[in-house]
Write a protein that holds these residues in place. Structure first.
Motif, PDB file in Angstrom:
ATOM      1  N   PHE A  67       0.828  -1.206   0.000  1.00  0.00           N
ATOM      2  CA  PHE A  67       0.000   0.000   0.000  1.00  0.00           C
ATOM      3  C   PHE A  67       0.866   1.260   0.000  1.00  0.00           C
ATOM      4  O   PHE A  67       0.541   2.253  -0.658  1.00  0.00           O
ATOM      5  N   LEU A  68       1.987   1.223   0.731  1.00  0.00           N
ATOM      6  CA  LEU A  68       2.849   2.392   0.827  1.00  0.00           C
ATOM      7  C   LEU A  68       3.506   2.728  -0.505  1.00  0.00           C
ATOM      8  O   LEU A  68       3.577   3.903  -0.882  1.00  0.00           O
ATOM      9  N   ILE A  69       3.995   1.708  -1.215  1.00  0.00           N
ATOM     10  CA  ILE A  69       4.628   2.010  -2.500  1.00  0.00           C
ATOM     11  C   ILE A  69       3.592   2.484  -3.512  1.00  0.00           C
ATOM     12  O   ILE A  69       3.859   3.362  -4.342  1.00  0.00           O
ATOM     13  N   ILE A 149      11.219  -3.591  -0.512  1.00  0.00           N
ATOM     14  CA  ILE A 149      12.487  -2.961  -0.907  1.00  0.00           C
ATOM     15  C   ILE A 149      12.232  -1.850  -1.926  1.00  0.00           C
ATOM     16  O   ILE A 149      12.936  -0.842  -1.951  1.00  0.00           O
ATOM     17  N   GLY A 150      11.212  -2.022  -2.762  1.00  0.00           N
ATOM     18  CA  GLY A 150      10.877  -0.987  -3.729  1.00  0.00           C
ATOM     19  C   GLY A 150      10.466   0.292  -3.035  1.00  0.00           C
ATOM     20  O   GLY A 150      10.917   1.390  -3.398  1.00  0.00           O
ATOM     21  N   PHE A 151       9.625   0.170  -1.996  1.00  0.00           N
ATOM     22  CA  PHE A 151       9.205   1.362  -1.272  1.00  0.00           C
ATOM     23  C   PHE A 151      10.396   2.056  -0.625  1.00  0.00           C
ATOM     24  O   PHE A 151      10.550   3.282  -0.726  1.00  0.00           O
ATOM     25  N   GLU A 152      11.249   1.295   0.054  1.00  0.00           N
ATOM     26  CA  GLU A 152      12.390   1.909   0.730  1.00  0.00           C
ATOM     27  C   GLU A 152      13.331   2.573  -0.259  1.00  0.00           C
ATOM     28  O   GLU A 152      13.839   3.674  -0.009  1.00  0.00           O
ATOM     29  N   GLU A 153      13.583   1.933  -1.385  1.00  0.00           N
ATOM     30  CA  GLU A 153      14.481   2.526  -2.377  1.00  0.00           C
ATOM     31  C   GLU A 153      13.872   3.745  -3.040  1.00  0.00           C
ATOM     32  O   GLU A 153      14.530   4.774  -3.206  1.00  0.00           O
ATOM     33  N   TYR A 154      12.608   3.656  -3.432  1.00  0.00           N
ATOM     34  CA  TYR A 154      11.966   4.800  -4.089  1.00  0.00           C
ATOM     35  C   TYR A 154      11.792   5.974  -3.128  1.00  0.00           C
ATOM     36  O   TYR A 154      11.800   7.126  -3.550  1.00  0.00           O
ATOM     37  N   LEU A 155      11.638   5.676  -1.837  1.00  0.00           N
ATOM     38  CA  LEU A 155      11.517   6.755  -0.860  1.00  0.00           C
ATOM     39  C   LEU A 155      12.875   7.390  -0.572  1.00  0.00           C
ATOM     40  O   LEU A 155      13.026   8.610  -0.698  1.00  0.00           O
ATOM     41  N   PHE A 156      13.879   6.577  -0.192  1.00  0.00           N
ATOM     42  CA  PHE A 156      15.156   7.120   0.260  1.00  0.00           C
ATOM     43  C   PHE A 156      16.087   7.479  -0.893  1.00  0.00           C
ATOM     44  O   PHE A 156      16.587   8.606  -0.971  1.00  0.00           O
ATOM     45  N   ARG A 157      16.381   6.522  -1.775  1.00  0.00           N
ATOM     46  CA  ARG A 157      17.299   6.790  -2.872  1.00  0.00           C
ATOM     47  C   ARG A 157      16.610   7.508  -4.031  1.00  0.00           C
ATOM     48  O   ARG A 157      17.278   8.081  -4.884  1.00  0.00           O
TER      49      ARG A 157
END
Length: 313
Positions: A67-69, A149-157
Protein backbone atom coordinates in the motif's frame (compact mmCIF):
# COMPACT_ATOMS: atom_id res chain seq x y z
CA UNK A 1 21.55 13.25 -14.24
CA UNK A 2 19.64 11.37 -11.56
CA UNK A 3 18.99 14.06 -8.92
CA UNK A 4 18.10 16.61 -11.61
CA UNK A 5 15.21 14.36 -12.67
CA UNK A 6 13.21 16.05 -9.88
CA UNK A 7 13.05 19.19 -12.01
CA UNK A 8 10.77 17.32 -14.40
CA UNK A 9 7.92 17.66 -11.90
CA UNK A 10 6.32 20.18 -9.55
CA UNK A 11 8.32 20.72 -6.37
CA UNK A 12 6.31 23.24 -4.35
CA UNK A 13 7.10 22.86 -0.65
CA UNK A 14 3.57 21.76 0.23
CA UNK A 15 3.63 18.99 -2.38
CA UNK A 16 6.93 17.69 -1.03
CA UNK A 17 5.64 17.97 2.54
CA UNK A 18 2.50 15.96 1.80
CA UNK A 19 4.35 13.21 -0.05
CA UNK A 20 7.05 13.00 2.64
CA UNK A 21 4.51 12.92 5.49
CA UNK A 22 2.38 10.20 3.90
CA UNK A 23 5.40 8.10 2.89
CA UNK A 24 7.40 8.36 6.11
CA UNK A 25 4.48 8.42 8.56
CA UNK A 26 4.66 4.71 9.40
CA UNK A 27 8.42 4.91 9.98
CA UNK A 28 8.12 8.00 12.19
CA UNK A 29 5.31 6.43 14.23
CA UNK A 30 7.32 3.23 14.63
CA UNK A 31 10.37 5.23 15.73
CA UNK A 32 8.36 7.25 18.29
CA UNK A 33 6.78 4.11 19.74
CA UNK A 34 10.24 2.55 19.99
CA UNK A 35 11.56 5.58 21.90
CA UNK A 36 8.71 5.93 24.38
CA UNK A 37 7.81 2.28 24.99
CA UNK A 38 9.32 0.81 28.17
CA UNK A 39 11.99 -1.82 27.55
CA UNK A 40 9.93 -4.57 29.18
CA UNK A 41 6.91 -3.83 27.02
CA UNK A 42 9.09 -3.65 23.92
CA UNK A 43 10.52 -7.06 24.74
CA UNK A 44 7.01 -8.45 25.19
CA UNK A 45 6.05 -7.06 21.79
CA UNK A 46 9.02 -8.75 20.13
CA UNK A 47 8.19 -12.02 21.86
CA UNK A 48 4.53 -11.89 20.78
CA UNK A 49 5.63 -11.34 17.19
CA UNK A 50 7.85 -14.41 17.41
CA UNK A 51 4.88 -16.50 18.55
CA UNK A 52 3.10 -15.84 15.24
CA UNK A 53 3.40 -18.52 12.56
CA UNK A 54 6.37 -17.50 10.43
CA UNK A 55 4.42 -17.16 7.18
CA UNK A 56 1.72 -15.07 8.85
CA UNK A 57 4.35 -12.88 10.49
CA UNK A 58 5.99 -12.35 7.10
CA UNK A 59 2.69 -11.24 5.58
CA UNK A 60 1.83 -8.95 8.51
CA UNK A 61 5.26 -7.28 8.33
CA UNK A 62 5.49 -6.91 4.56
CA UNK A 63 1.91 -6.38 3.32
CA UNK A 64 1.72 -2.69 4.40
CA UNK A 65 4.56 -1.90 1.99
CA UNK A 66 2.35 -2.84 -0.96
CA UNK A 67 0.00 0.00 0.00
CA UNK A 68 2.85 2.39 0.83
CA UNK A 69 4.63 2.01 -2.50
CA UNK A 70 1.30 2.43 -4.28
CA UNK A 71 0.63 5.63 -2.33
CA UNK A 72 4.13 6.97 -3.09
CA UNK A 73 3.75 6.29 -6.81
CA UNK A 74 0.30 7.92 -6.89
CA UNK A 75 1.54 11.03 -5.09
CA UNK A 76 4.55 11.40 -7.37
CA UNK A 77 2.40 10.80 -10.45
CA UNK A 78 -0.62 12.94 -9.53
CA UNK A 79 0.68 15.54 -7.07
CA UNK A 80 4.15 16.13 -8.54
CA UNK A 81 3.10 15.33 -12.10
CA UNK A 82 6.18 13.19 -12.69
CA UNK A 83 6.64 9.84 -14.35
CA UNK A 84 7.83 6.92 -12.23
CA UNK A 85 10.65 6.53 -14.77
CA UNK A 86 12.11 9.88 -13.67
CA UNK A 87 11.99 8.67 -10.07
CA UNK A 88 13.88 5.52 -11.04
CA UNK A 89 16.62 6.48 -13.47
CA UNK A 90 18.06 9.13 -15.74
CA UNK A 91 18.05 6.62 -18.61
CA UNK A 92 15.33 6.56 -21.26
CA UNK A 93 13.99 3.32 -19.81
CA UNK A 94 14.53 1.16 -16.74
CA UNK A 95 17.51 -1.17 -17.22
CA UNK A 96 16.30 -4.52 -15.89
CA UNK A 97 19.64 -6.14 -16.77
CA UNK A 98 21.27 -3.90 -14.16
CA UNK A 99 18.73 -5.03 -11.57
CA UNK A 100 19.42 -8.66 -12.43
CA UNK A 101 23.20 -8.29 -12.33
CA UNK A 102 23.16 -6.55 -8.95
CA UNK A 103 20.81 -9.19 -7.54
CA UNK A 104 23.09 -11.96 -8.81
CA UNK A 105 26.19 -10.24 -7.42
CA UNK A 106 24.82 -9.86 -3.89
CA UNK A 107 23.55 -13.45 -4.02
CA UNK A 108 27.00 -14.79 -4.87
CA UNK A 109 28.73 -12.63 -2.24
CA UNK A 110 26.21 -13.61 0.46
CA UNK A 111 26.27 -17.34 -0.27
CA UNK A 112 30.07 -17.45 -0.48
CA UNK A 113 30.39 -15.46 2.76
CA UNK A 114 27.94 -17.75 4.54
CA UNK A 115 29.69 -20.87 3.22
CA UNK A 116 33.05 -19.65 4.50
CA UNK A 117 31.54 -18.87 7.91
CA UNK A 118 29.71 -22.20 8.04
CA UNK A 119 32.69 -24.37 7.16
CA UNK A 120 34.92 -22.36 9.47
CA UNK A 121 32.64 -22.81 12.50
CA UNK A 122 29.20 -24.41 12.24
CA UNK A 123 28.71 -24.85 15.98
CA UNK A 124 26.06 -22.13 16.18
CA UNK A 125 24.27 -22.95 12.91
CA UNK A 126 21.68 -25.70 12.59
CA UNK A 127 19.89 -27.17 9.54
CA UNK A 128 16.33 -25.82 9.57
CA UNK A 129 14.98 -26.77 6.13
CA UNK A 130 11.35 -27.93 5.92
CA UNK A 131 10.16 -28.22 2.28
CA UNK A 132 6.52 -27.11 2.59
CA UNK A 133 7.02 -24.13 4.97
CA UNK A 134 10.07 -23.10 2.94
CA UNK A 135 8.09 -23.16 -0.33
CA UNK A 136 5.29 -21.09 1.21
CA UNK A 137 7.83 -18.61 2.54
CA UNK A 138 9.51 -18.30 -0.87
CA UNK A 139 6.16 -17.61 -2.54
CA UNK A 140 5.22 -14.92 0.00
CA UNK A 141 8.64 -13.29 -0.13
CA UNK A 142 8.70 -13.17 -3.95
CA UNK A 143 5.29 -11.53 -3.83
CA UNK A 144 5.90 -8.98 -1.06
CA UNK A 145 9.64 -8.30 -0.75
CA UNK A 146 9.68 -6.34 -4.05
CA UNK A 147 7.07 -4.03 -2.50
CA UNK A 148 9.11 -3.60 0.69
CA UNK A 149 12.49 -2.96 -0.91
CA UNK A 150 10.88 -0.99 -3.73
CA UNK A 151 9.21 1.36 -1.27
CA UNK A 152 12.39 1.91 0.73
CA UNK A 153 14.48 2.53 -2.38
CA UNK A 154 11.97 4.80 -4.09
CA UNK A 155 11.52 6.75 -0.86
CA UNK A 156 15.16 7.12 0.26
CA UNK A 157 17.30 6.79 -2.87
CA UNK A 158 14.56 8.16 -5.15
CA UNK A 159 12.17 10.79 -3.86
CA UNK A 160 14.06 12.09 -0.80
CA UNK A 161 17.50 12.06 -2.39
CA UNK A 162 16.20 13.98 -5.40
CA UNK A 163 14.16 16.49 -3.40
CA UNK A 164 16.89 17.19 -0.86
CA UNK A 165 19.43 17.45 -3.68
CA UNK A 166 17.60 20.18 -5.60
CA UNK A 167 17.10 22.15 -2.36
CA UNK A 168 20.73 22.11 -1.14
CA UNK A 169 22.10 22.07 -4.73
CA UNK A 170 24.76 19.41 -4.09
CA UNK A 171 25.08 15.63 -4.05
CA UNK A 172 26.97 14.75 -0.87
CA UNK A 173 24.38 16.13 1.55
CA UNK A 174 21.40 14.08 0.28
CA UNK A 175 23.67 11.01 0.12
CA UNK A 176 24.64 11.37 3.79
CA UNK A 177 21.22 12.44 5.09
CA UNK A 178 19.21 9.72 3.35
CA UNK A 179 21.71 7.08 4.51
CA UNK A 180 21.54 8.20 8.14
CA UNK A 181 17.73 8.49 8.08
CA UNK A 182 17.53 5.07 6.42
CA UNK A 183 19.50 3.68 9.36
CA UNK A 184 17.43 5.51 11.97
CA UNK A 185 14.19 4.18 10.53
CA UNK A 186 15.49 0.64 11.16
CA UNK A 187 16.32 1.39 14.81
CA UNK A 188 13.21 -0.41 16.07
CA UNK A 189 14.32 -3.70 14.51
CA UNK A 190 14.96 -6.50 17.03
CA UNK A 191 18.58 -6.72 15.84
CA UNK A 192 19.24 -3.29 17.35
CA UNK A 193 17.67 -4.29 20.67
CA UNK A 194 19.79 -7.47 20.70
CA UNK A 195 23.14 -6.05 19.56
CA UNK A 196 22.85 -2.42 20.61
CA UNK A 197 22.97 0.77 18.58
CA UNK A 198 26.20 -0.37 16.97
CA UNK A 199 23.94 -2.36 14.65
CA UNK A 200 22.86 0.98 13.19
CA UNK A 201 26.26 1.08 11.55
CA UNK A 202 25.17 -1.82 9.36
CA UNK A 203 22.01 -0.04 8.18
CA UNK A 204 23.70 3.33 7.67
CA UNK A 205 26.59 1.65 5.85
CA UNK A 206 24.15 -0.19 3.62
CA UNK A 207 22.33 3.08 2.94
CA UNK A 208 25.62 4.69 1.91
CA UNK A 209 26.41 1.78 -0.39
CA UNK A 210 23.01 1.98 -2.09
CA UNK A 211 23.24 5.76 -2.34
CA UNK A 212 26.70 5.61 -3.93
CA UNK A 213 25.43 3.03 -6.42
CA UNK A 214 22.54 5.31 -7.33
CA UNK A 215 24.60 8.47 -7.79
CA UNK A 216 27.49 6.82 -9.64
CA UNK A 217 25.20 4.88 -11.97
CA UNK A 218 22.71 7.77 -12.40
CA UNK A 219 19.81 5.48 -11.56
CA UNK A 220 18.36 3.18 -8.91
CA UNK A 221 18.46 -0.10 -10.80
CA UNK A 222 21.60 -1.45 -9.10
CA UNK A 223 20.31 -0.42 -5.67
CA UNK A 224 16.97 -2.10 -6.33
CA UNK A 225 18.64 -5.36 -7.35
CA UNK A 226 21.08 -5.34 -4.45
CA UNK A 227 18.42 -4.56 -1.84
CA UNK A 228 16.07 -7.24 -3.19
CA UNK A 229 18.78 -9.89 -3.33
CA UNK A 230 20.01 -9.03 0.15
CA UNK A 231 16.55 -9.27 1.72
CA UNK A 232 15.57 -12.44 -0.11
CA UNK A 233 18.78 -14.17 0.98
CA UNK A 234 18.29 -12.92 4.54
CA UNK A 235 14.88 -14.60 4.56
CA UNK A 236 15.79 -17.78 2.67
CA UNK A 237 19.29 -18.61 3.87
CA UNK A 238 19.47 -18.13 7.63
CA UNK A 239 17.25 -16.85 10.42
CA UNK A 240 17.79 -16.10 14.10
CA UNK A 241 15.68 -15.32 17.15
CA UNK A 242 16.76 -11.66 17.00
CA UNK A 243 15.96 -11.22 13.30
CA UNK A 244 13.44 -8.54 12.31
CA UNK A 245 11.58 -11.20 10.31
CA UNK A 246 11.22 -14.77 11.53
CA UNK A 247 11.27 -17.09 8.52
CA UNK A 248 11.42 -20.78 7.67
CA UNK A 249 14.94 -20.38 6.33
CA UNK A 250 17.28 -23.22 5.41
CA UNK A 251 19.50 -22.54 8.45
CA UNK A 252 19.00 -21.07 11.90
CA UNK A 253 21.46 -19.56 14.33
CA UNK A 254 21.18 -21.57 17.54
CA UNK A 255 21.05 -18.48 19.75
CA UNK A 256 24.30 -19.32 21.53
CA UNK A 257 26.37 -16.75 19.68
CA UNK A 258 27.59 -13.65 21.48
CA UNK A 259 25.75 -10.51 20.28
CA UNK A 260 28.92 -8.40 20.38
CA UNK A 261 30.80 -10.95 18.28
CA UNK A 262 27.93 -11.12 15.78
CA UNK A 263 27.90 -7.32 15.48
CA UNK A 264 31.67 -7.24 14.96
CA UNK A 265 31.36 -9.84 12.20
CA UNK A 266 28.59 -7.85 10.52
CA UNK A 267 30.53 -4.59 10.54
CA UNK A 268 33.75 -6.27 9.45
CA UNK A 269 31.83 -8.01 6.67
CA UNK A 270 30.43 -4.80 5.19
CA UNK A 271 33.79 -3.04 5.60
CA UNK A 272 35.34 -5.71 3.36
CA UNK A 273 32.55 -6.70 0.97
CA UNK A 274 30.94 -3.33 0.24
CA UNK A 275 34.09 -1.74 -1.25
CA UNK A 276 34.64 -4.92 -3.30
CA UNK A 277 31.07 -4.74 -4.61
CA UNK A 278 31.55 -1.10 -5.60
CA UNK A 279 34.82 -1.94 -7.38
CA UNK A 280 33.12 -4.74 -9.35
CA UNK A 281 30.26 -2.44 -10.37
CA UNK A 282 32.65 0.40 -11.20
CA UNK A 283 34.65 -1.92 -13.45
CA UNK A 284 31.61 -3.38 -15.20
CA UNK A 285 29.80 -0.10 -15.78
CA UNK A 286 32.93 2.02 -16.26
CA UNK A 287 32.16 4.59 -13.61
CA UNK A 288 34.22 7.77 -13.81
CA UNK A 289 34.07 11.21 -12.19
CA UNK A 290 33.59 9.93 -8.65
CA UNK A 291 34.17 13.31 -6.98
CA UNK A 292 31.74 15.16 -9.22
CA UNK A 293 29.02 12.52 -9.03
CA UNK A 294 29.22 12.13 -5.25
CA UNK A 295 29.99 15.70 -4.14
CA UNK A 296 29.32 17.93 -7.16
CA UNK A 297 26.82 20.77 -7.39
CA UNK A 298 23.27 20.55 -8.71
CA UNK A 299 22.23 23.10 -11.30
CA UNK A 300 18.66 23.79 -12.28
CA UNK A 301 18.17 23.50 -16.06
CA UNK A 302 17.36 26.76 -17.78
CA UNK A 303 14.51 24.96 -19.50
CA UNK A 304 13.26 22.02 -17.42
CA UNK A 305 13.55 18.80 -19.45
CA UNK A 306 10.29 17.20 -20.50
CA UNK A 307 8.34 20.13 -19.02
CA UNK A 308 5.11 18.82 -20.48
CA UNK A 309 3.76 16.16 -18.18
CA UNK A 310 3.33 12.77 -19.72
CA UNK A 311 1.22 10.03 -18.13
CA UNK A 312 3.91 7.47 -19.02
CA UNK A 313 4.58 5.43 -15.89
Amino acid sequence: MFIEQAYKGKNDWWRVAITTAVSTGIFILNFIVFLIMPAEQLEETYESMKEMPNSLGLIVNLAPFAFLIGALFLLVFLLHERSILSLTTSRTKIDFKRIGFSLLLVTIVTVVGFAISYFNDASNIVWNFKPVPFAIMVFISLLLFPCQIGFEEYLFRGFLMQQIGIVVRNRWFPLVVTSVVFGMFHSANPEVAEMGYGAMGFYIGTGLLLGIMTLMDEGMELALGFHLGNNLLAAWLVTADYSALQTDAMFRYSGQENAADTLSEMLLGIAITYPVILLILAKKYRWTGWREKLTGKISKPITPPDATFSPDL
